[in-house]
Design a protein around this motif. Structure first.
Motif, PDB file in Angstrom:
ATOM      1  N   ARG A  78     -28.245 -36.991  27.271  1.00 52.70           N
ATOM      2  CA  ARG A  78     -28.810 -37.706  28.409  1.00 52.70           C
ATOM      3  C   ARG A  78     -29.991 -38.503  27.874  1.00 52.70           C
ATOM      4  O   ARG A  78     -30.395 -38.320  26.721  1.00 52.70           O
ATOM      5  N   GLN A 233     -18.022 -49.101  30.214  1.00 58.18           N
ATOM      6  CA  GLN A 233     -19.360 -49.569  30.571  1.00 58.18           C
ATOM      7  C   GLN A 233     -20.104 -50.079  29.341  1.00 58.18           C
ATOM      8  O   GLN A 233     -20.950 -50.968  29.449  1.00 58.18           O
TER       9      GLN A 233
ATOM     10  N   CYS B  96     -16.965 -51.519  35.456  1.00 54.38           N
ATOM     11  CA  CYS B  96     -17.474 -50.134  35.448  1.00 54.38           C
ATOM     12  C   CYS B  96     -19.001 -50.104  35.388  1.00 54.38           C
ATOM     13  O   CYS B  96     -19.586 -49.274  34.707  1.00 54.38           O
ATOM     14  N   ALA B  97     -19.603 -51.041  36.110  1.00 56.55           N
ATOM     15  CA  ALA B  97     -21.075 -51.106  36.175  1.00 56.55           C
ATOM     16  C   ALA B  97     -21.729 -51.474  34.832  1.00 56.55           C
ATOM     17  O   ALA B  97     -22.891 -51.164  34.595  1.00 56.55           O
ATOM     18  N   GLU B 100     -24.931 -53.619  35.466  1.00 56.43           N
ATOM     19  CA  GLU B 100     -26.034 -52.805  35.960  1.00 56.43           C
ATOM     20  C   GLU B 100     -26.627 -52.000  34.799  1.00 56.43           C
ATOM     21  O   GLU B 100     -27.844 -51.886  34.660  1.00 56.43           O
ATOM     22  N   LYS B 101     -25.774 -51.436  33.985  1.00 55.81           N
ATOM     23  CA  LYS B 101     -26.240 -50.617  32.869  1.00 55.81           C
ATOM     24  C   LYS B 101     -26.994 -51.439  31.840  1.00 55.81           C
ATOM     25  O   LYS B 101     -28.089 -51.073  31.422  1.00 55.81           O
TER      26      LYS B 101
ATOM     27  N   GLY D  74     -30.099 -39.828  40.284  1.00 52.20           N
ATOM     28  CA  GLY D  74     -29.865 -39.989  38.850  1.00 52.20           C
ATOM     29  C   GLY D  74     -29.584 -38.662  38.148  1.00 52.20           C
ATOM     30  O   GLY D  74     -28.798 -38.603  37.199  1.00 52.20           O
ATOM     31  N   GLN D  75     -30.198 -37.613  38.646  1.00 50.96           N
ATOM     32  CA  GLN D  75     -29.982 -36.292  38.058  1.00 50.96           C
ATOM     33  C   GLN D  75     -28.509 -35.871  38.161  1.00 50.96           C
ATOM     34  O   GLN D  75     -27.995 -35.160  37.310  1.00 50.96           O
ATOM     35  N   MET D  77     -25.867 -37.879  38.321  1.00 50.48           N
ATOM     36  CA  MET D  77     -24.935 -38.929  37.903  1.00 50.48           C
ATOM     37  C   MET D  77     -25.056 -39.208  36.416  1.00 50.48           C
ATOM     38  O   MET D  77     -26.063 -38.905  35.802  1.00 50.48           O
ATOM     39  N   ARG D  78     -24.020 -39.846  35.898  1.00 46.18           N
ATOM     40  CA  ARG D  78     -24.153 -40.542  34.623  1.00 46.18           C
ATOM     41  C   ARG D  78     -24.059 -42.035  34.932  1.00 46.18           C
ATOM     42  O   ARG D  78     -23.743 -42.426  36.058  1.00 46.18           O
ATOM     43  N   SER D  79     -24.306 -42.845  33.946  1.00 41.44           N
ATOM     44  CA  SER D  79     -24.479 -44.270  34.246  1.00 41.44           C
ATOM     45  C   SER D  79     -23.215 -44.920  34.787  1.00 41.44           C
ATOM     46  O   SER D  79     -23.288 -45.927  35.477  1.00 41.44           O
ATOM     47  N   TYR D  80     -22.059 -44.364  34.480  1.00 45.48           N
ATOM     48  CA  TYR D  80     -20.801 -44.982  34.934  1.00 45.48           C
ATOM     49  C   TYR D  80     -20.395 -44.501  36.323  1.00 45.48           C
ATOM     50  O   TYR D  80     -19.309 -44.805  36.802  1.00 45.48           O
ATOM     51  N   HIS D  81     -21.257 -43.753  36.947  1.00 44.96           N
ATOM     52  CA  HIS D  81     -20.983 -43.320  38.311  1.00 44.96           C
ATOM     53  C   HIS D  81     -21.513 -44.339  39.308  1.00 44.96           C
ATOM     54  O   HIS D  81     -22.268 -45.240  38.951  1.00 44.96           O
ATOM     55  N   VAL D 103     -30.815 -45.602  36.438  1.00 44.91           N
ATOM     56  CA  VAL D 103     -29.581 -44.807  36.310  1.00 44.91           C
ATOM     57  C   VAL D 103     -28.500 -45.608  35.592  1.00 44.91           C
ATOM     58  O   VAL D 103     -27.651 -45.034  34.909  1.00 44.91           O
ATOM     59  N   GLY D 104     -28.545 -46.932  35.741  1.00 52.13           N
ATOM     60  CA  GLY D 104     -27.501 -47.775  35.148  1.00 52.13           C
ATOM     61  C   GLY D 104     -26.255 -47.839  35.996  1.00 52.13           C
ATOM     62  O   GLY D 104     -25.228 -48.372  35.576  1.00 52.13           O
ATOM     63  N   CYS D 105     -26.343 -47.318  37.185  1.00 53.69           N
ATOM     64  CA  CYS D 105     -25.163 -47.124  38.040  1.00 53.69           C
ATOM     65  C   CYS D 105     -24.911 -48.292  38.974  1.00 53.69           C
ATOM     66  O   CYS D 105     -25.723 -49.196  39.097  1.00 53.69           O
TER      67      CYS D 105
END
Lengths: 354, 354, 354, 354
Positions: A78, A233, B96-97, B100-101, D74-75, D77-81, D103-105
């Motif tokens: 992470r 991503q 897949c975002a 945003e990422k 953010g906790q 999720m991962r960024s592709y969520h 988060v990058g999401c």
């Protein structure tokens, strides 16, 4: 007039005939894009990886080594984690902060010895564990072959893996030149990767005769959970996936990887042997694989570069890097050595320079 | 038994013979890696872009369209900016975002009409400018060809560009199928890109017969300042750059792009004409380029997919997408139409379904 | 039973009475949120900064020092840039990779001497400029007071600023303890910040008697362009802004900052003088401000910590850090010294330990 | 002359006397920083949360609601969520893309009804699950009170939670005005949070009489694993933690939260009742808590704003938002209504405007 083939990097070479043939062979007809829908070309290539690494693996193709490294370690971290690696590691020095950007993580540097790191060097960073002000060490990353042309022995890797696992960390291997390492160790890939405790591997081929593409190989399928989304991503999902897959399929067939890497390693050894005869030159690193590191008289360097290009590794010490490739020839080496012989007479022995 | 060639996507097709030949031609010998040191192969390809787009451009090769889009808009934005685009845009829905990422930005969606957006739709977002709680609109992004197979006319693009520039914004074009658009407009690339006010273009070729690689083209060199670092950090710097460059060099020579795209567009028109004869089918979007969108009786879809694979575009309305490619043949279309004719008799006319 | 007041950190102390009064004073009535609409409380505070630093500044309040540092350097960088700083810098070691996460950048470490870095140490990183594989050095960051309790002299800062500007870089100062530095230098803030070439300053007060909040001060308003969005996106825009602003307004009035910092520095000097009498203890860093670094017999440390808590700085060398605060009293020091005297007799002189 | 107290926002109000007293009370003496070392002030505050929400919770203080929302989702999720939320959600519209950045999401918007969303609206996004080109829906986020001043009933929340959990997703609640919601529902916090299936809650107090700080509350301690690092990396770890903790401790004691919120809600109801008498005004949203949304004759708006400031919510429909606070008085409302009465005569009934 075009330069002669030099020793700049193994990625200056072209695509070996077998890989090029594979690309031509896989070309006709339509094929499932993105490796989806059980694309048979991708499946076949992954099956080859299973033959080399065993069944409990997950394999994902990406475009290049930067991405394989960043996404491979990123999958296991992470953003508040840290990866511990050699100062000289490609991941640390030569990715223009791609890991920091994509993973958001910290890279903790260690001073390597001959390009290698040891568990006891990682130890001090364990003090950060549980301390909320510090990034938490989570991955140890090593390069095999190292950036200094040296090769970790399986037991050295095992020691790092054991240390990592004991401390709830993972071991990543940057295998941009993994074939050269296997040849150096006179073994297959398995003994110094999955069998030595590596968790995730960047399996490269571009420096050994392929055109593009790299494989991220997870040992333990569960470690790859949802990795397809991270790959996408990370802008690393190729639509015409078959053209990466077909190269690796061929590369892992009939020991093509070994043929190419053996040649490159052999040539580096030969080059190193030739250079050793000149008292004005000092080989600085063990020549385990396809690279030779050498301190030269500074004025000599540009003279040689004009005909045979290569990179200066350390401008302060006049250490240069000479890389051999799957297509380096005896003539390349003979010509280079002959040029050195011609020009080096003007320089005193290296012992006088240092 | 293997499926017949279907209409899944133009990226299911292979590499056209001319591009494959170019890869073979550029293969022998060593070549500067990373496009560095004035690599002549990369330079030659960029020169071709200059011939098509004029001299005040900056061209960077990356691996794919995702990256070209993300890095292209990312270059012109900071993380607190927003890109405004059609809801259906690939940048919005199918990455897949990744934007945003990597950029950290917000994407503001507009409801498109036939895949297209208009300046007056962007207008309401201008209210956010200067309001610190909102992401600041900075880039308008359009796809040419759109994801719905339609093509913007140059004056539509000019209107968006003028609107953007008047409001201190930029216009980005996702040209994954730009060759198909040029053919549809019966023009070169220039009239609807740089001449229409586009600031940055993702110039694709993979969907039109190339193997991999995409070009990010900035109109106005100064907009590309430092872009090489963003590319590297974005994990998009190919070491053996010549293999991307050589494809684009050939693609932009002797109108190869036009030959391939003309064929694909022609086949889509033909397919559309054929489908129009069935009252049970409804063509839903103008067929400007190489895609046909069509509502089908839902039970028919899997029957057809079994032999000729294609994607369902909208599962709620039973709209499917049929893509033609540079290598779609008369036989492919005839076979598909014949299969439809055979199976469709059981279904009522579409007017009864809606 | 509760511990006595120790020497753990200057942020263990409370809020000084004057700052608490200011919070009470600004409380009644409604006030513009977010510092917007020309909120008079925020404007008044910023005006105080102008009195100290001159008119061509831009001031933004954030919540804490982490944010001030990360957003301050982030404003001047893009993700492919690097910030060069001391290994011991808070920005590098104690932000849990916040800069890497938010800016996406690389941090390049230098080995400090007494907590300080020098221009010639940055020089080797200049070689990376223009090399697309390396993050591009863009900001030099120093801490004033340093993490080792030392203080840069204005001419040392000027040298770093000149070096930075000559190389198209910026100089950032982490002023978490800037008041202690000013007192140490017996000057106002201006001489060693804007007048010494600093580009952006994290101006802290929490370690010197305030409750929360930190100011990011840009020297040259144009450097702050759009910073309000970065602050908001960085989750640092306080709604009830007046409660940060009012503290700083008071802090910069009637030399409150100086009163508090003078006391803390004086107490540290006193503590240092007292500790010097014990041959078993070694003061390791110059005591310029409010921190004393000292090597102690390892067994002594926990005995002292039980009554007067403080942090071990380097577990390998048994170096501890003792911080004095605006509210450290003569009794605190006398009690601590007396405890040392009582317990230290069992230990040999420190010279025997090293 | 200063404006009268208006209806701009509940964050324009000051700190209630009880909270201010708590800050004064906790001030003397030294205290463990960062909430570390079992800081008793922080522990006591968390214990209060346990009394309200049960024992299996994890509570972390951050600076503001933006951070609580971003780090809380953010906790999980991962960024592709992706997080699915109402178009009007603060998380979507008013954080300047902070979630995307940190988060990058992706944020997937739903069109709310009276500020609320329903499970069936989320359903279509489930189609993206397993499709590598799309961000993967992982969190549903709702605001309680909603941005439109309405309040979810516990069974509405339970339905969303059940839907989320059935589909391997989480439910997040933005509780910036959670006390107003509890009062509206005439219940404690538990029934519509942990008992209704919420996974993570942003528990705010600043809009209800506190100075700064917000609590991220995880229901199920294991969901908070390693959250302290995310908080620190998110620049949200306060050194003088006691000043956040003490406020929440007091807020959750003797129903201070309820006293303040009851007053604010009551005042909004009163205001709404008063406004209803004017045929030229239209209340547009149910008045459940402390906000009143109302369409006004456009020319009237600036006349009122001059004396009692408030925000225009929708410039196209002339809908304004009037927020009441813990300190709104009968006089405030009487004065405002009287001003309306004075000025509104010139305008036709609202039915004529629409």
């Amino acid at each position: 007039m075009k330069q002669k083939k030099g020793f700049a990097s193994d990625n200056w070479s072209g695509v070996c005939p077998e890989a090029m043939q594979a690309l031509n062979d896989v070309n006709p007809a339509h094929n499932e894009a993105y490796g989806e829908l059980d694309d048979p070309v991708t499946e076949a290539a992954i099956e080859k990886f299973r033959q080399h690494f065993g069944d409990d693996i997950a394999v994902y193709f990406v475009y290049n080594g930067t991405a394989a490294n960043v996404l491979g370690v990123g999958q296991l971290m992470r953003s508040y984690h840290a990866v511990v690696t050699a100062k000289t590691a490609h991941l640390n020095e030569d990715e223009c902060a791609a890991p920091e950007k994509f993973v958001g993580c910290k890279i903790l540097e260690l001073e390597p010895d001959q390009g290698k790191i040891r568990p006891e060097q990682v130890e001090p960073f364990l003090r950060s564990i549980g301390f909320q002000h510090h990034a938490q060490p989570k991955v140890i990353s090593i390069s095999q072959v190292t950036e200094m042309g040296t090769v970790y022995r399986p037991e050295e890797i095992r020691a790092l893996a054991d240390f990592a696992h004991k401390n709830n960390m993972y071991l990543h291997m940057d295998g941009a030149r993994i074939a050269n390492a296997a040849v150096a160790l006179d073994s297959g890939f398995k003994s110094f990767t999955v069998d030595a405790g590596v968790d995730v591997l960047s399996f490269g081929g571009t420096k050994n005769g392929l055109m593009f593409g790299e494989a991220v190989v997870f040992f333990g399928k569960e470690k790859a959970r949802d990795f397809e989304y991270l790959r996408k991503q990370g802008m690393q999902l190729h639509s015409k996936m078959r053209y990466i897959a077909a190269q690796f399929d061929r590369y892992l067939t009939d020991d093509l990887w070994k043929k190419n890497a053996s040649h490159a390693n052999y040539m580096a050894q030969k080059l190193s042997d030739e250079l050793s005869q000149f008292p004005q030159l000092t080989i600085t690193q063990e020549v385990n694989a396809n690279g030779v590191f050498c301190i030269m008289p500074p004025e000599l360097i540009p003279q040689l570069q004009k005909e045979y290009f290569f990179h200066i590794w350390d401008a302060e010490t006049n250490e240069v890097r000479l890389m051999c490739s799957w297509d380096t020839t005896d003539e390349d080496i003979a010509g280079f050595v002959s040029l050195i012989r011609e020009r080096i007479q003007d320089y005193p022995g290296n012992e006088l320079l240092v």
